[in-house]
Each structure stands twice: as structure tokens, then as C-alpha cells.
Design a protein around this motif. Structure first.
Motif, short mmCIF file in Angstrom:
data_model
loop_
_atom_site.label_atom_id
_atom_site.label_comp_id
_atom_site.label_asym_id
_atom_site.label_seq_id
_atom_site.Cartn_x
_atom_site.Cartn_y
_atom_site.Cartn_z
N PRO A 282 0.80 -1.23 0.00
CA PRO A 282 0.00 0.00 0.00
C PRO A 282 0.83 1.28 0.00
CG PRO A 282 -0.90 -1.59 1.55
CD PRO A 282 0.43 -2.11 1.12
N VAL A 283 1.97 1.28 0.71
CA VAL A 283 2.80 2.48 0.73
C VAL A 283 3.46 2.71 -0.63
CG1 VAL A 283 4.89 3.51 1.71
CG2 VAL A 283 3.17 2.52 3.22
N ILE A 284 3.86 1.65 -1.32
CA ILE A 284 4.39 1.82 -2.68
C ILE A 284 3.37 2.55 -3.55
CG2 ILE A 284 5.06 0.61 -4.79
CD1 ILE A 284 6.26 -1.59 -3.03
N ARG A 285 2.14 2.13 -3.46
CA ARG A 285 1.08 2.79 -4.25
C ARG A 285 0.89 4.24 -3.81
NH1 ARG A 285 -1.64 -2.49 -3.67
NH2 ARG A 285 -1.75 -3.47 -5.74
N ALA A 286 0.80 4.45 -2.49
CA ALA A 286 0.49 5.78 -1.98
C ALA A 286 1.61 6.78 -2.24
CB ALA A 286 0.20 5.70 -0.48
N CYS A 287 2.84 6.30 -2.27
CA CYS A 287 3.99 7.20 -2.46
C CYS A 287 4.59 7.08 -3.85
CB CYS A 287 5.06 6.89 -1.41
SG CYS A 287 4.52 7.18 0.30
N GLU A 308 2.84 0.51 -9.49
CA GLU A 308 1.65 -0.34 -9.41
C GLU A 308 2.01 -1.81 -9.63
OE1 GLU A 308 -1.90 -1.91 -8.76
OE2 GLU A 308 -1.33 0.17 -8.35
N GLN A 309 2.86 -2.08 -10.61
CA GLN A 309 3.23 -3.46 -10.88
C GLN A 309 4.04 -4.06 -9.73
OE1 GLN A 309 4.81 -4.41 -14.72
NE2 GLN A 309 3.34 -3.15 -15.83
N LEU A 310 4.93 -3.27 -9.15
CA LEU A 310 5.72 -3.75 -8.03
C LEU A 310 4.82 -4.00 -6.82
CD1 LEU A 310 8.43 -4.43 -6.73
CD2 LEU A 310 8.73 -1.98 -6.24
N VAL A 314 4.26 -7.59 -4.88
CA VAL A 314 4.50 -7.77 -3.45
C VAL A 314 3.23 -8.23 -2.75
CG1 VAL A 314 5.05 -6.57 -1.29
CG2 VAL A 314 6.40 -6.12 -3.35
N ALA A 315 2.12 -7.57 -3.05
CA ALA A 315 0.85 -7.94 -2.41
C ALA A 315 0.46 -9.38 -2.75
CB ALA A 315 -0.26 -6.98 -2.85
N GLY A 316 0.65 -9.76 -4.00
CA GLY A 316 0.34 -11.13 -4.41
C GLY A 316 1.20 -12.15 -3.69
N LEU A 317 2.47 -11.82 -3.48
CA LEU A 317 3.37 -12.72 -2.77
C LEU A 317 2.95 -12.87 -1.31
CD1 LEU A 317 5.95 -14.45 -2.77
CD2 LEU A 317 7.24 -12.36 -2.25
#
Length: 371
Positions: A282-287, A308-310, A314-317
């Protein structure tokens, strides 16, 4: 200008079945009259694989709760002084390493001498490569995990051997790997793509994904090896990935995922290894706007879609590994989100600013998503 700041670490030793020989050579790195810091679940490993090979051991200290409360640091310091320890061997995860660093620092404050540390990490967060540690202050209005960065507490020698990971509980081992990934990603916050952190962490992050995306869904590690689903080579690759993701910690400044984790762990008691499972994607997306194109080094993508892809990967993992990905998985009332936001704004305003315009409002929305 770019800058690489190096830490005073003498040696990193890695390989399969090297532990006994490495420990026997600790005196070459100034590890003399050592006390061993560890925890009760690692007593068997300590007694069979470590203690027989230590020269001039003065004892073992195991009263080391998670999140390094200040009272435990004081007890560890008193044990070192009482036993006449001249160094510390830290066998365990991030909390054991943090405790060793904290005691070394407080020993310096008391005596003017730092206790050199040998690190035998049983998790994958990478604390053994850094000078960072936290101490949870327990006497204030609320518990607060205060961060320190003391160069002299960097472990002098680190040993990476797959045997150290064999009996680490599955959830702890895998969640600590997500913490290692967090170091790779948030380490990009203040550096350029030609910095050694960027180059090493890109390799480390991919090494993590290569092993973890085919990790068995249920088995503990030793059983997975017995069934041929995981190999010692895989474990060593994870250890090397953690090192690469945290290769130059003195050169980087971590961000909001780490800071939320400090509050969730130090103040509210969440397992430190689990916090990045909740916060990182979520922080990757937010930042994403703050990091910009720098995240392309991890996941090259057209049209600015790297973040978004990263985050999705991560979320999927995290989901595939069956790790918790919501604050609500733990015993925290939702009414505490306001207190979390208050602590973040008060103690980590620069990291909150990574959210961009109207950062305070965006932080509230982010915490709602984390819930």
C-alpha cells in the motif's frame, strides 16, 4: 552529489555448513570473552551448533522480548558487566540483533567501550548489516520505539549459513523476507538509480522473488527440505538477497512503510517482521509519485506503471505465502488509527510528506486501507 557511506563491518562469511568453522575463527575479528544473546526457541541450535565452537565463552543471555524494551536492554547490559564480557554473539532475528547493538551502545555510555558484535541471523530482515536499532521506551505516556543509528554498533562479522534458518518458524522466516524487500524499495527514497544501493537491491529483490514465488504453501522449512520442495541452496539465496537489499544502509533513509511499522510494533505490539507485510505494497502505491521512475529499476514498466506493478507483485506474494496483510488481523481496535496517525505526524513528518499534497488527509486514508 551521490555518496556511499560505508560501515565498519570487517567480514561477511557465507556458505553451506560453514557455521562451526566460522565461529571458531571469531577471535580473529575481536570477538573475545563473548556472551551469547539469543532466545529460548533457539536453545537447541545454540547448544549443539554454536557453543561447542566458541572460545572463552562467558555465558548466555536469553531474556530478550520482541521490540527490545528498555528494561531488557538494562538487564542485558548488567549481564555483560557481571560476566566480564568483552563482546557479544547475537544468535537470532532482528530483535536479538537490536538488543545486542543497544547493549553495546549503553556499555559504551557506561564504560567508554563498545562491545564488538558477531551476528548469526536466523531471519531475513538484514539487521546484521546495519548500525540501526530500536529501543522501546516503556515509561512514557505510551510505549514508543525510538530509533538509533550508531556506527560503532555495526556487527564486526556476519555468518550466513542455511542451517541458521532451518527451524525458524515459517511465518517469521517469510515475513522477515518481506521486511528485507522493504529495505530494497524504501532505500530508493533518497538515492539515484546509479547508487550502489539501487544496483544491489535490484538484484536482491529479484533473488527474493525467484525463491519465494515458488515456496511451498504449508510446510515448515525443515519439512519442506525433507520433501525436496526447498533446498539449502534456496535458503542461502534468501540470505544473500537480504544482504543485497540492505547492502548500504548508512547511505539511505527509509520511508513511511518502515515508520508505520515502528509504531505498529513498538507501541501496539505487532510482530516486527509482520509489519511490512501490511504496509509495503500500500505504501508503494500511496507514495508512487514521490519515488517516480526510480522504481523502474525493480520492475521496468511503460507509462509510469512500475510502482503499481511492483505493489501488485508484493501484495500477491504476501497473499500467496499466507501472511497477514491487514492491521485488523491483530488485536488492535480500529479506534487506534487516529493515535497511529498522531504518532506518525509527530515523530516522522518528513516520511509522511512523501504522500504529497494534503499528506495528513492521505495518511488517514492510507491507514484506513491498511486496516
Amino acid at each position: 552529489m551521490n555518496q556511499l557511506t560505508c560501515l565498519p563491518q570487517d567480514s561477511v562469511l557465507w556458505g553451506t555448513n560453514i557455521l562451526a568453522d566460522a565461529v571458531a575463527r571469531f577471535a580473529d575479528h575481536g570477538i573475545e570473552r563473548p556472551i551469547t544473546f539469543t532466545v529460548a526457541p533457539l536453545e537447541s541450535l545454540n547448544e549443539t551448533a554454536l557453543q561447542p565452537h566458541i572460545q572463552q565463552s562467558v555465558g548466555v543471555f536469553t531474556d530478550l522480548p520482541a521490540h527490545v524494551p528498555d528494561v531488557a536492554v538494562q538487564e542485558g547490559l548488567q549481564a555483560c558487566i557481571r560476566l566480564g564480557a568483552k563482546s557479544i554473539i547475537a544468535l537470532g532475528g532482528g530483535s536479538v540483533l537490536d538488543a545486542a547493538k543497544a547493549v553495546s551502545y549503553q556499555h559504551f555510555q557506561r564504560t567508554g567501550i563498545y562491545l564488538p558484535i558477531a551476528a548469526l541471523p536466523t531471519t531475513l530482515s538484514g539487521s546484521e548489516f546495519s548500525h540501526y536499532f530500536g529501543i522501546t521506551e516503556t515509561t512514557g505516556r505510551v510505549k514508543f520505539k525510538r530509533s538509533y543509528a550508531i556506527r560503532e554498533t555495526t556487527p564486526k562479522v556476519v555468518v550466513l549459513d542455511p542451517v541458521l534458518l532451518l527451524d525458524t518458524p515459517r511465518s517469521l522466516l517469510l515475513s522477515s523476507a518481506i521486511k528485507g524487500m522493504d529495505h530494497a524499495v524504501e532505500g530508493m527514497r533518497k538515492v539515484r538509480v546509479d547508487h550502489p544501493h539501487a544496483i544491489m537491491s535490484a538484484s536482491g529483490l529479484q533473488r527474493f522473488f525467484n525463491v519465494l514465488e515458488r515456496w511451498p504453501e504449508r510446510f515448515e522449512t525443515r519439512l519442506a527440505i525433507d520433501h525436496g520442495l526447498v533446498t539449502p541452496h534456496d535458503l542461502l539465496q534468501l540470505q544473500l538477497a537480504a544482504w543485497q537489499c540492505y547492502f548500504s544502509p548508512a547511505s539511505v533513509i527509509y520511508g513511511l512503510s518502515h515508520r508505520i511499522g515502528h509504531i505498529l510494533g513498538g507501541t501496539f505490539g505487532l510482530p516486527h517482521s509482520m509489519t511490512s507485510c501490511i504496509t509495503l505494497a500500500p505504501v508503494i502505491r500511496a507514495c508512487a509519485e514521490h519515488y517516480g521512475a526510480k522504481l523502474d529499476i525493480f520492475t521496468p514498466a511503460p507509462n509510469g506503471q512500475a510502482a503499481e506493478q511492483l505493489a501488485e507483485r508484493v501484495a500477491g506474494l504476501v497473499l500467496r505465502l499466507g501472511l497477514p496483510h491487514r492491521i485488523s488481523s491483530f488485536d488492535i481496535d480500529k479506534s487506534q488509527l487516529g493515535k497511529i496517525a498522531e504518532l506518525l505526524n509527530a515523530n516522522y513528518p518528513k516520511e509522511v510528506e512523501d504522500l504529497g499534497d494534503n499528506a495528513a488527509v492521505k495518511l488517514e486514508l492510507l491507514l484506513e486501507r491498511l486496516w
